[in-house]
Design a protein around this motif. Structure first.
Motif, PDB file in Angstrom:
ATOM      1  N   GLU A  40       0.803  -1.312  -0.014  1.00 25.16           N
ATOM      2  CA  GLU A  40      -0.114  -0.160  -0.268  1.00 25.16           C
ATOM      3  C   GLU A  40       0.909   1.238  -0.023  1.00 25.16           C
ATOM      4  O   GLU A  40       0.348   2.286  -0.583  1.00 25.16           O
ATOM      5  N   LEU A  41       1.952   1.449   0.743  1.00 21.32           N
ATOM      6  CA  LEU A  41       2.747   2.617   0.896  1.00 21.32           C
ATOM      7  C   LEU A  41       4.308   2.008   0.895  1.00 21.32           C
ATOM      8  O   LEU A  41       4.487   1.649   1.879  1.00 21.32           O
ATOM      9  N   GLU A  42       5.070   2.303  -0.050  1.00 20.00           N
ATOM     10  CA  GLU A  42       6.396   1.888  -0.156  1.00 20.00           C
ATOM     11  C   GLU A  42       7.354   3.056   0.933  1.00 20.00           C
ATOM     12  O   GLU A  42       7.327   4.042   0.660  1.00 20.00           O
ATOM     13  N   ARG A  43       8.181   2.386   1.753  1.00 18.68           N
ATOM     14  CA  ARG A  43       8.731   3.256   2.704  1.00 18.68           C
ATOM     15  C   ARG A  43      10.275   2.790   2.621  1.00 18.68           C
ATOM     16  O   ARG A  43      10.583   1.605   2.138  1.00 18.68           O
ATOM     17  N   SER A  49       7.685  -0.526   4.981  1.00 16.44           N
ATOM     18  CA  SER A  49       6.515  -0.361   3.955  1.00 16.44           C
ATOM     19  C   SER A  49       5.337  -0.934   4.538  1.00 16.44           C
ATOM     20  O   SER A  49       5.364  -1.956   5.235  1.00 16.44           O
ATOM     21  N   LEU A  50       3.911  -0.159   4.012  1.00 12.55           N
ATOM     22  CA  LEU A  50       2.845  -0.620   4.864  1.00 12.55           C
ATOM     23  C   LEU A  50       2.210  -1.565   3.519  1.00 12.55           C
ATOM     24  O   LEU A  50       1.938  -1.273   2.493  1.00 12.55           O
ATOM     25  N   MET A  51       1.621  -2.577   4.193  1.00 10.19           N
ATOM     26  CA  MET A  51       1.253  -3.818   3.565  1.00 10.19           C
ATOM     27  C   MET A  51      -0.022  -4.015   4.076  1.00 10.19           C
ATOM     28  O   MET A  51      -0.554  -3.357   4.954  1.00 10.19           O
ATOM     29  N   ALA A  52      -1.085  -4.601   3.392  1.00  7.10           N
ATOM     30  CA  ALA A  52      -2.411  -4.922   3.506  1.00  7.10           C
ATOM     31  C   ALA A  52      -2.662  -6.266   2.695  1.00  7.10           C
ATOM     32  O   ALA A  52      -2.234  -6.722   1.991  1.00  7.10           O
ATOM     33  N   SER A  53      -3.548  -7.018   3.610  1.00  9.83           N
ATOM     34  CA  SER A  53      -4.256  -8.254   3.241  1.00  9.83           C
ATOM     35  C   SER A  53      -5.552  -7.834   2.780  1.00  9.83           C
ATOM     36  O   SER A  53      -6.708  -7.222   3.527  1.00  9.83           O
ATOM     37  N   TYR A  54      -5.881  -8.249   1.361  1.00 13.01           N
ATOM     38  CA  TYR A  54      -7.353  -7.974   0.982  1.00 13.01           C
ATOM     39  C   TYR A  54      -7.772  -9.311   0.817  1.00 13.01           C
ATOM     40  O   TYR A  54      -7.416 -10.346   0.068  1.00 13.01           O
TER      41      TYR A  54
END
Length: 84
Positions: A40-43, A49-54
Protein backbone atom coordinates in the motif's frame (compact mmCIF):
# COMPACT_ATOMS: atom_id res chain seq x y z
CA UNK A 1 -2.69 -21.11 -11.07
CA UNK A 2 -4.20 -18.97 -13.80
CA UNK A 3 -7.06 -18.00 -11.47
CA UNK A 4 -4.55 -16.75 -8.89
CA UNK A 5 -2.59 -14.72 -11.46
CA UNK A 6 -5.77 -13.22 -12.90
CA UNK A 7 -7.09 -12.29 -9.44
CA UNK A 8 -3.83 -10.47 -8.61
CA UNK A 9 -3.97 -8.61 -11.93
CA UNK A 10 -7.63 -7.60 -11.49
CA UNK A 11 -7.05 -6.36 -7.93
CA UNK A 12 -3.97 -4.38 -8.99
CA UNK A 13 -5.91 -2.80 -11.86
CA UNK A 14 -8.80 -1.79 -9.59
CA UNK A 15 -6.73 -0.46 -6.69
CA UNK A 16 -3.64 0.82 -8.49
CA UNK A 17 -1.50 -1.00 -5.93
CA UNK A 18 1.00 -3.83 -6.34
CA UNK A 19 -0.42 -7.25 -5.48
CA UNK A 20 2.65 -9.08 -4.19
CA UNK A 21 1.40 -12.55 -3.31
CA UNK A 22 -1.58 -14.77 -2.61
CA UNK A 23 -1.34 -15.95 0.99
CA UNK A 24 -4.42 -18.20 0.92
CA UNK A 25 -7.10 -19.40 -1.45
CA UNK A 26 -10.17 -21.58 -1.21
CA UNK A 27 -12.67 -22.84 -3.74
CA UNK A 28 -16.30 -22.25 -2.76
CA UNK A 29 -19.65 -23.16 -4.29
CA UNK A 30 -19.77 -19.68 -5.89
CA UNK A 31 -16.15 -19.55 -7.08
CA UNK A 32 -13.02 -18.64 -5.13
CA UNK A 33 -11.99 -16.64 -2.04
CA UNK A 34 -8.39 -15.45 -1.85
CA UNK A 35 -6.28 -13.43 0.54
CA UNK A 36 -3.89 -11.22 -1.40
CA UNK A 37 -0.97 -9.30 0.12
CA UNK A 38 -0.69 -5.79 -1.33
CA UNK A 39 1.98 -3.09 -1.05
CA UNK A 40 0.00 0.00 0.00
CA UNK A 41 2.82 2.44 0.81
CA UNK A 42 6.48 1.94 -0.04
CA UNK A 43 8.92 3.27 2.56
CA UNK A 44 12.65 3.25 3.19
CA UNK A 45 13.81 0.95 4.61
CA UNK A 46 11.60 -1.63 2.91
CA UNK A 47 10.80 -3.30 6.24
CA UNK A 48 8.77 -0.19 7.13
CA UNK A 49 6.61 -0.38 4.00
CA UNK A 50 2.87 -0.52 4.67
CA UNK A 51 1.26 -3.77 3.53
CA UNK A 52 -2.37 -4.93 3.52
CA UNK A 53 -4.23 -8.21 3.21
CA UNK A 54 -7.23 -8.07 0.92
CA UNK A 55 -9.98 -10.68 0.82
CA UNK A 56 -10.85 -11.14 -2.84
CA UNK A 57 -13.92 -12.99 -4.13
CA UNK A 58 -14.09 -14.45 -7.64
CA UNK A 59 -16.93 -16.12 -9.50
CA UNK A 60 -16.60 -19.61 -11.01
CA UNK A 61 -15.08 -18.10 -14.21
CA UNK A 62 -12.38 -16.29 -12.20
CA UNK A 63 -13.84 -12.79 -12.52
CA UNK A 64 -13.48 -10.54 -9.49
CA UNK A 65 -16.86 -9.96 -7.83
CA UNK A 66 -15.71 -8.14 -4.70
CA UNK A 67 -12.82 -7.29 -2.40
CA UNK A 68 -12.19 -5.72 0.98
CA UNK A 69 -9.14 -4.83 3.03
CA UNK A 70 -8.91 -7.25 5.96
CA UNK A 71 -5.91 -5.71 7.74
CA UNK A 72 -2.88 -3.42 7.42
CA UNK A 73 0.62 -4.00 8.77
CA UNK A 74 4.24 -2.97 8.40
CA UNK A 75 6.23 -5.41 6.26
CA UNK A 76 8.86 -5.98 8.97
CA UNK A 77 6.40 -6.79 11.78
CA UNK A 78 5.80 -10.31 13.02
CA UNK A 79 2.21 -11.50 12.67
CA UNK A 80 0.57 -11.56 16.11
CA UNK A 81 -2.78 -12.84 14.89
CA UNK A 82 -2.12 -16.55 15.38
CA UNK A 83 -0.99 -17.39 11.86
CA UNK A 84 -3.39 -15.14 9.96
Amino acid sequence: MEVLREARAQLAELTGMTAESVSSFEQTEEGWVLEVEVLELERVPDTMSLMASYQVELDAEGQLTGYRRARRYERGRADSRGGR
